[in-house]
Design a protein around this motif. Structure first.
Motif, short mmCIF file in Angstrom:
data_model
loop_
_atom_site.label_atom_id
_atom_site.label_comp_id
_atom_site.label_asym_id
_atom_site.label_seq_id
_atom_site.Cartn_x
_atom_site.Cartn_y
_atom_site.Cartn_z
N ILE A 3 -33.69 -23.11 -86.09
CA ILE A 3 -32.69 -23.94 -85.43
C ILE A 3 -31.94 -24.77 -86.45
O ILE A 3 -32.41 -25.00 -87.56
N ASP A 4 -30.77 -25.24 -86.05
CA ASP A 4 -29.99 -26.18 -86.85
C ASP A 4 -30.47 -27.57 -86.43
O ASP A 4 -30.05 -28.09 -85.40
N LYS A 5 -31.36 -28.15 -87.20
CA LYS A 5 -31.98 -29.43 -86.84
C LYS A 5 -31.00 -30.59 -86.87
O LYS A 5 -31.28 -31.64 -86.30
N ASP A 6 -29.85 -30.43 -87.52
CA ASP A 6 -28.86 -31.50 -87.58
C ASP A 6 -27.98 -31.53 -86.33
O ASP A 6 -27.25 -32.49 -86.13
N LEU A 11 -32.31 -26.59 -76.56
CA LEU A 11 -32.78 -25.36 -77.17
C LEU A 11 -33.25 -24.39 -76.09
O LEU A 11 -34.01 -24.78 -75.20
N ALA A 63 -38.82 -29.49 -80.18
CA ALA A 63 -37.97 -29.22 -81.33
C ALA A 63 -36.53 -29.71 -81.15
O ALA A 63 -35.81 -29.90 -82.12
N SER A 64 -36.11 -29.93 -79.91
CA SER A 64 -34.73 -30.31 -79.61
C SER A 64 -34.48 -31.78 -79.91
O SER A 64 -35.26 -32.65 -79.50
N ARG A 65 -33.38 -32.07 -80.55
CA ARG A 65 -32.99 -33.47 -80.78
C ARG A 65 -32.60 -34.14 -79.47
O ARG A 65 -32.59 -35.37 -79.38
#
Length: 124
Positions: A3-6, A11, A63-65
């Motif tokens: 994933i793109d953590k930024d 997700l 994992a999702s911001r």
């Protein structure tokens, strides 16, 4: 999960057999998320073969911001929130019509926004 953590986003955990593409019958869910103007990412995972949709949705929420994860199997779509118990998702909805699938996506996005959920069968 790759994933793109930024990038804050919901997700969506794909099944390993789906590769990097959401099945066509679930595409309306993406439209529901988009209509609420919340970003999402499709997440492939090769290690989720033995995991249930509830487990994959919870992993995605962690994992999702934005703290919201979605997963599916052949019969249902699961929406999870990271502050809930791993075995207790917010929604577990059967995959039926395109309209109902779209509402599930909209409700996942509404969880992020903190606004009331749409009812299944509700006309907007």
């Amino acid at each position: 999960m790759a994933i793109d953590k930024d990038r804050p986003s919901i997700l969506i955990a794909l099944l390993p057999e789906d590769g990097s593409t959401l099945p066509a019958r679930l595409q309306p869910m993406l439209l529901g998320i988009e209509e609420e103007q919340i970003p999402y990412q499709l997440v492939s995972s090769s290690d989720s073969t033995a995991k249930s949709a509830v487990e994959r949705a919870y992993d995605a929420a962690i994992a999702s911001r934005l703290s919201v994860g979605v997963a599916y199997d052949q019969q249902q779509i699961v929406v999870h929130y990271k502050n809930l118990a791993p075995e207790a998702p917010l929604f577990t909805e059967p995959i039926t019509t395109a309209r109902e699938t779209r509402i599930v996506g909209a409700n996942a996005a509404r969880l992020v926004k903190g606004v009331p959920f749409k009812l299944q069968g509700q006309v907007s």
